[in-house]
Design a protein around this motif. Structure first.
Motif, PDB file in Angstrom:
ATOM      1  N   VAL A  95     -26.904  -7.283  32.663  1.00 23.82           N
ATOM      2  CA  VAL A  95     -27.035  -7.080  31.229  1.00 23.82           C
ATOM      3  C   VAL A  95     -27.041  -5.587  30.916  1.00 23.82           C
ATOM      4  O   VAL A  95     -27.545  -4.771  31.699  1.00 23.82           O
ATOM      5  CB  VAL A  95     -28.316  -7.753  30.676  1.00 23.82           C
ATOM      6  CG1 VAL A  95     -29.569  -7.089  31.240  1.00 23.82           C
ATOM      7  CG2 VAL A  95     -28.342  -7.743  29.157  1.00 23.82           C
ATOM      8  N   PHE A  96     -26.427  -5.252  29.776  1.00 26.00           N
ATOM      9  CA  PHE A  96     -26.424  -3.879  29.281  1.00 26.00           C
ATOM     10  C   PHE A  96     -26.906  -3.899  27.841  1.00 26.00           C
ATOM     11  O   PHE A  96     -26.392  -4.657  27.009  1.00 26.00           O
ATOM     12  CB  PHE A  96     -25.019  -3.279  29.361  1.00 26.00           C
ATOM     13  CG  PHE A  96     -24.908  -1.923  28.706  1.00 26.00           C
ATOM     14  CD1 PHE A  96     -25.558  -0.821  29.245  1.00 26.00           C
ATOM     15  CD2 PHE A  96     -24.152  -1.758  27.551  1.00 26.00           C
ATOM     16  CE1 PHE A  96     -25.461   0.423  28.646  1.00 26.00           C
ATOM     17  CE2 PHE A  96     -24.052  -0.518  26.944  1.00 26.00           C
ATOM     18  CZ  PHE A  96     -24.699   0.579  27.490  1.00 26.00           C
ATOM     19  N   GLN A  97     -27.924  -3.072  27.544  1.00 28.78           N
ATOM     20  CA  GLN A  97     -28.462  -2.952  26.194  1.00 28.78           C
ATOM     21  C   GLN A  97     -28.358  -1.500  25.734  1.00 28.78           C
ATOM     22  O   GLN A  97     -28.511  -0.584  26.537  1.00 28.78           O
ATOM     23  CB  GLN A  97     -29.932  -3.393  26.149  1.00 28.78           C
ATOM     24  CG  GLN A  97     -30.165  -4.843  26.520  1.00 28.78           C
ATOM     25  CD  GLN A  97     -31.635  -5.217  26.489  1.00 28.78           C
ATOM     26  OE1 GLN A  97     -32.522  -4.374  26.609  1.00 28.78           O
ATOM     27  NE2 GLN A  97     -31.914  -6.499  26.331  1.00 28.78           N
TER      28      GLN A  97
ATOM     29  N   ALA B 110     -35.225   0.287  19.384  1.00 29.75           N
ATOM     30  CA  ALA B 110     -34.470  -0.921  19.036  1.00 29.75           C
ATOM     31  C   ALA B 110     -33.218  -0.987  19.901  1.00 29.75           C
ATOM     32  O   ALA B 110     -32.462  -0.008  19.989  1.00 29.75           O
ATOM     33  CB  ALA B 110     -34.095  -0.913  17.561  1.00 29.75           C
ATOM     34  N   LEU B 111     -32.999  -2.141  20.551  1.00 33.42           N
ATOM     35  CA  LEU B 111     -31.870  -2.317  21.451  1.00 33.42           C
ATOM     36  C   LEU B 111     -31.142  -3.617  21.149  1.00 33.42           C
ATOM     37  O   LEU B 111     -31.751  -4.591  20.682  1.00 33.42           O
ATOM     38  CB  LEU B 111     -32.331  -2.345  22.917  1.00 33.42           C
ATOM     39  CG  LEU B 111     -33.038  -1.116  23.485  1.00 33.42           C
ATOM     40  CD1 LEU B 111     -33.468  -1.380  24.921  1.00 33.42           C
ATOM     41  CD2 LEU B 111     -32.141   0.113  23.420  1.00 33.42           C
TER      42      LEU B 111
ATOM     43  N   TRP C  40     -31.378  -9.132  21.100  1.00 36.42           N
ATOM     44  CA  TRP C  40     -31.799  -7.936  20.382  1.00 36.42           C
ATOM     45  C   TRP C  40     -33.314  -7.803  20.538  1.00 36.42           C
ATOM     46  O   TRP C  40     -34.010  -8.789  20.802  1.00 36.42           O
ATOM     47  CB  TRP C  40     -31.445  -8.021  18.892  1.00 36.42           C
ATOM     48  CG  TRP C  40     -32.118  -9.182  18.198  1.00 36.42           C
ATOM     49  CD1 TRP C  40     -31.630 -10.444  18.038  1.00 36.42           C
ATOM     50  CD2 TRP C  40     -33.429  -9.185  17.600  1.00 36.42           C
ATOM     51  NE1 TRP C  40     -32.545 -11.244  17.388  1.00 36.42           N
ATOM     52  CE2 TRP C  40     -33.658 -10.497  17.110  1.00 36.42           C
ATOM     53  CE3 TRP C  40     -34.416  -8.224  17.437  1.00 36.42           C
ATOM     54  CZ2 TRP C  40     -34.839 -10.854  16.458  1.00 36.42           C
ATOM     55  CZ3 TRP C  40     -35.601  -8.585  16.800  1.00 36.42           C
ATOM     56  CH2 TRP C  40     -35.788  -9.887  16.308  1.00 36.42           C
ATOM     57  N   GLY C  41     -33.820  -6.601  20.389  1.00 34.29           N
ATOM     58  CA  GLY C  41     -35.258  -6.408  20.497  1.00 34.29           C
ATOM     59  C   GLY C  41     -35.698  -5.123  19.831  1.00 34.29           C
ATOM     60  O   GLY C  41     -34.956  -4.140  19.801  1.00 34.29           O
TER      61      GLY C  41
END
Length: 287
Positions: free
Chosen positions: A242-244, A264-265, A277-278
């Motif tokens: 995973v890439f954020q 926020a990512l 999202w987070g």
């Protein structure tokens, strides 16, 4: 941001709040898993933490001991038309010990009331552990996903660096990254063992007085197969990636010995896991 830097010696208290939600459930080719087109999960996390930095120096650096016990609320469903289920409970505590040393010097900020700028390199070595003391329900896959706890021991050696430049754009550009090597034990209730994971939390930010603002992100890749009862899960061991990417802003209040950080990512890429999202908000204060 400031991944390898410790605060000055003392006892600190803080809180961490997080909200997050899934966007898609993806297979090993990055395609939506059939039947999960309508799946959706949301998470809310809040918890107090303690952070202690003793006065004593070791090899020219300081040691820090930290711990957090989160409360977790999660809701969601896996299949279209299925009503949301929810679960709330105390999550798994996390503890960490770290050593950090700063190779550089502090220079005063050009803004009144701001902390000095730590120009130079900081390095950090640490070890963290997730203790499976949180609430976990193994009844079915949705119950497992919504559980506040994981029922899994996780041991994570860490290494980090932070480097702040001379004042080119504003008061100094900071490059910061922290690498975790997550080693998971088998879940005794499900006989499932997640393969080891490497994940790096990174940021490129600019110091501007009391503010620090810039780009933040995370990249994680699994280096071992997931296994059930000792056998790898076909066809690809369910190895996740995973890439954020997103943004981060920090604000210091030196007169109160306190700081805030908002990050926020969003995940534009994932394999064998979810895109999500987070938003996280942290606060820390010296006592």
């Amino acid at each position: 941001m400031r991944s390898a830097m410790l605060p000055p010696p003392g006892l600190y208290f803080g809180t961490l709040q997080l909200v997050a939600g899934t966007l898609d459930f993806l297979d090993g080719r990055g395609k939506t898993i059939p039947g999960f087109e309508g799946a959706h999960l949301t998470k809310g996390v809040a918890g107090p933490f303690l952070y202690y930095v003793p006065q004593t120096k070791i090899f020219g650096g300081h040691v820090a001991i930290a711990g957090i016990v989160p409360a977790v609320h999660q809701c969601g469903h896996f299949f279209a038309g299925q009503p949301d289920d929810c679960d709330t409970g105390i999550g798994d505590p996390y503890v960490e010990v770290a050593w950090s040393r700063f190779f550089g010097s502090f220079r005063p900020s050009t803004y009144a009331g701001a902390y000095p700028i730590p120009e130079g390199l900081s390095v950090l070595l640490g070890f963290g552990a997730v203790i499976p003391a949180g609430k976990f329900t193994a009844r079915d896959p949705l119950s497992q996903a919504l559980s506040a706890g994981t029922n899994i021991w996780d041991f994570a050696p860490t290494v980090a660096f932070t480097y702040t430049t001379k004042p080119f754009l504003a008061e100094g550009t900071e490059f910061s990254a922290k690498l975790y090597w997550n080693n998971y034990l088998e879940n005794p209730d499900t006989d499932y063992r997640t393969g080891d994971l490497l994940n790096i939390d990174f940021a490129v930010t600019e110091h501007i007085g009391r503010f620090q603002v810039g780009l933040a992100g995370l990249y994680a890749v699994q280096i071992e197969d997931d296994k059930i009862s000792g056998s790898s899960i076909p066809p690809d061991g369910r190895r996740g990636e995973v890439f954020q990417i997103g943004g981060v802003v920090g604000y210091d209040m030196p007169e109160h010995g306190s700081s805030f950080k908002l990050k926020a990512l969003v995940a534009p890429h994932a394999e064998n896991t979810v895109t999500s999202w987070g938003v996280a908000l942290g606060w820390i204060k010296k006592y």
